[in-house]
Enzyme design. Structure first.
Site: not given
Ligand SMILES: Cc1cc2nc3c(=O)[nH]c(=O)nc-3n(C[C@H](O)[C@H](O)[C@H](O)COP(=O)(O)O)c2cc1C
Length: 705
Positions: A189, A409
């Site tokens: 950055y 799940a």
């Protein structure tokens, strides 16, 4: 109270003039959940407050821009560039302080890596670099390099303008009541762009020599000290090694630390990588615990101010060890506290097995959120970004819930249903719970996936959920249940091509069968994995194909992959894909010391299998009708389709049935866990199906289905 467990981890430390109660730091995490103007909202507060409640001593709030006009690292990052943002930031600090945490804000300008704006991005240098992994670019700027992304060197005037803005932003953070400010000088950055010898090619006083490259940072530090006073603790995060040819290495990192200590900084937070080396920045599953600790350990030999280390820290035993050995002063965690904000509390009371360890998949927190300009989620902790799961509502009346399939799940649905007070029966056709997560056990570097399988298995046991293994229920077996959840996962497709039934044609499931008999859940009489020859052809393009290629490639086999897509594994989280492709080419990810493949993996794109002959010849046809032949000792089928064979039958029998996870649509662990969690939240007395065949309960008064 005498600290029984992990005494060093739970001993206090001083950061400048601030005392932090323990050594657990949340390293900055941009959750991209703020309002569009960068202001704090209830979601930002809830997220950070949970981590403070969970006992983290020092929370560094993620990337907060000092100038949202010229750069936001993610589209809905926090901002500190206007005074009206101060009250919101003050609420955020108060929420963390209420639970004893000390807190900082990381000020970050993304420069060339901005998710917004998209053009005319500022950097230290003019030249365009390919930074595909940074937020939003992979999707929005597909092939950006070829198109020429507009990145330009900042003028000296712009540099001084931004230095002032950094100072102002830090002052606002101080006004809001935060205990500290951190500068983001890591991961490529803007500050890192100036510091890095790889990016900074300037010839003026902000480039060139070491001191030239450090000048931008030093001027920001001085400006902040003038605005906030030298007593206000200021830290800096930067990469110990940029892991790129021509980038900063550890010796210069030590010099930076000494310079920063000399300028009066309160701490250094040593990260890794630059976005051209994505594996090091956000280490995928392959990376072992604490692979980056050595950088902090080296810096610590040269400075007296506290040093924070981070990257793949998950286990409190390891954290205690590196602290006790003096390799770091604090242990920094990002994804671990997303997966389990209560890590510190659980470690403190010795409940290590209760910790939901982050599996480093980067699917929820990165690929399916920040990277595509959405707010943060987590693959294994549905409560992130969805407050309905933080304060679970108990069911008004217990229902009988049948869940068919004990993968991610099914187990998540079972867990949340049971927590809400429902009576759950979990049917699993094999001899153990875990589903598709267990295929990763045999893939070198990917067995973190089993951590989550084990955590869910432990929760199922703890919650007293009735489990019926080796059982495939029929309509009559589930007739009396209020709701039936089909979590039967995916199944391997067997396309109708000549030779598909030959004995050397196997599935990825046959190949990846776990054989870890030491696992406490390992069932008796489990089938052994299929034997494979030296030359392998894998046909497919999903996790099964990638995992089989990695397992077999690592074992020294010659692997060829046939995919109908233009590239293999385009669906994969990019940091994982980057490292996997480097391994396929007999290399490694940056900073990763995993076993190198003996043979490169060959990929045949845009193609399909036409015929498999008895002598092992596989005939392949491309999408332009060109044919080629490959010799294989083993053909591995790895195309996955939903296994919802029971669904229509159950619907026809008037059962209240829905599909979840891969049985609904083949996706990944996040898709499975999210489906399971959501459906479990819907089940209530009177649950039925709506016109879309989804569960519905609590109908408005007067409406009776
Ligand atoms: C979703 C996400 C957001 C991040 N945001 C920031 C950030 O704002 N600033 C920063 O310095 N690092 C950021 N990082 C990097 C992390 O702080 C951390 O260095 C990295 O994830 C490795 O540590 P971990 O294994 O504890 O996650 C982010 C990482 C992720 C996954």
């Amino acid at each position: 109270m005498k600290q029984k467990h992990y005494p060093t981890l739970f001993s206090p430390i001083r950061i400048g003039n601030v005392t932090v109660a323990n050594r657990v730091a949340m390293v900055p995490t941009d959750i991209s959940s703020a309002n569009a103007d960068g202001s704090v909202n209830p979601r930002v507060i809830t997220y950070h407050e949970e981590i403070a409640k969970g006992g983290c001593g020092f929370i560094i709030v993620g990337a907060t821009t000092p100038d949202k006009i010229t750069g936001r690292p993610t589209v809905t990052c926090l901002a500190a560039d206007e005074d009206p943002l101060i009250p919101g930031l003050a609420h955020l600090a108060e929420a963390m302080h209420r639970h004893g945490a000390k807190c900082a804000v990381q000020i970050q300008h993304p420069g060339r890596q901005a998710a917004w704006p998209r053009k005319n991005l500022m950097s230290a240098s003019d030249h365009v670099l390919d930074v595909p992994g940074s937020a939003g670019h992979e999707i929005i700027y597909a092939e950006s390099f070829a198109q020429g992304k507009s990145i330009r060197a900042m003028t000296v005037e712009e540099i001084y303008d931004l230095i002032e803005k950094f100072g102002e932003a830090a002052w606002r953070v101080q006004q809001a009541g935060f205990d500290s400010v951190e500068l983001h000088g890591a991961h490529g950055y803007l500050i890192a762009q100036f510091m890095s010898p790889f990016v900074n090619k300037r010839h003026d006083r902000f480039g060139g020599s070491f001191m030239g490259r450090m000048r931008f940072t030093m001027e920001i530090v001085t400006r902040i000290q003038m605005k906030c006073g030298k007593d206000f603790p200021l830290g800096i995060r930067y990469s110990g090694d940029e892991w790129i040819e021509g980038g900063r290495r550890l010796d210069e990192t030590v010099e930076v630390a000494k310079l920063m200590e000399g300028m009066g900084l309160a701490y250094v937070d040593i990260s890794a990588g630059i976005f051209e080396s994505p594996g090091a920045v956000m280490d995928p599953m392959y990376y072992p615990e604490g692979w980056n600790t050595y950088t902090a350990a080296e810096v610590k030999k040269h400075v007296k101010i506290p040093v924070i280390t981070s990257h793949s820290l998950r286990n409190p035993d390891y954290c205690e060890k590196i602290l006790a050995e003096g390799k770091t002063d604090m242990v920094g965690m990002c994804r671990q506290l997303i997966a389990d904000p209560y890590w510190a509390n659980k470690a403190r009371i010795g409940k290590k097995r209760e910790i939901r360890r982050c599996i480093s998949c980067l699917v929820g927190c990165w690929q399916e959120s920040l990277m595509i300009k959405r707010d943060m989620r987590c693959a294994i902790n549905p409560a992130i970004g969805d407050e309905r799961f933080i304060h679970l509502q108990p069911a008004e009346k217990a229902c009988n819930v049948a869940i068919i399939g004990g993968g991610p799940a099914g187990m998540e649905a079972a867990r949340i249903s049971a927590l809400r007070g429902h009576k759950v029966t979990l049917f699993e056709k094999s001899g153990e719970l875990g589903g598709a997560m267990l295929f990763c056990c045999t893939v070198p570097g990917k067995n973190k996936m089993r951590w989550h399988a084990d955590w869910l298995r432990e929760q199922v046991k703890k919650l007293g959920i009735a489990v019926k293994l080796r059982t495939e229920p029929k309509v009559k077996d589930v007739k009396g249940f209020d709701a039936v959840l089909l979590a039967t996962g995916g199944t391997v497709a067997r396309p109708d091509v000549p030779g598909i039934k030959l004995p050397f044609v196997v599935t990825f499931e046959d190949v990846l069968r776990c054989k870890n008999t030491k696992c406490e859940y390992y069932p008796k009489n489990k089938a052994k994995p299929a034997q494979t020859g030296q030359n392998i052809l894998i046909w497919g393009d999903h996790f099964g194909a990638a995992d089989a290629a990695e397992m077999l490639g690592c074992a020294g086999k010659k692997v060829t992959i046939v995919t109908e897509n233009r590239e293999f594994a385009e669906w994969m989280e990019p940091c994982h894909r980057d490292v996997m492709m480097k391994r396929f080419a007999c290399g490694n990810g940056e900073g990763l010391k995993s076993k190198i493949y003996k043979h490169p993996v060959r990929i045949i794109p845009n193609s399909s299998v036409l015929e498999i002959r008895k002598d092992g010849t596989v005939v392949i046809v491309s999408n332009t009708f060109e044919r080629c032949e490959v010799k294989a000792d083993t053909v591995v089928l790895a195309k996955v389709v939903p296994d919802d064979s029971l669904y229509e039958r159950f619907l026809a029998a008037d059962l209240t049935v829905v599909r979840i996870g891969d049985a609904r649509r083949v996706r990944n662990v996040r898709g499975a866990v999210t489906d399971g969690a959501n459906v479990a939240l819907t089940i209530e007395k009177g649950v039925t199906l709506n016109a879309n065949n989804e569960l519905i309960a609590n109908l408005p008064t007067g409406v009776d289905l």
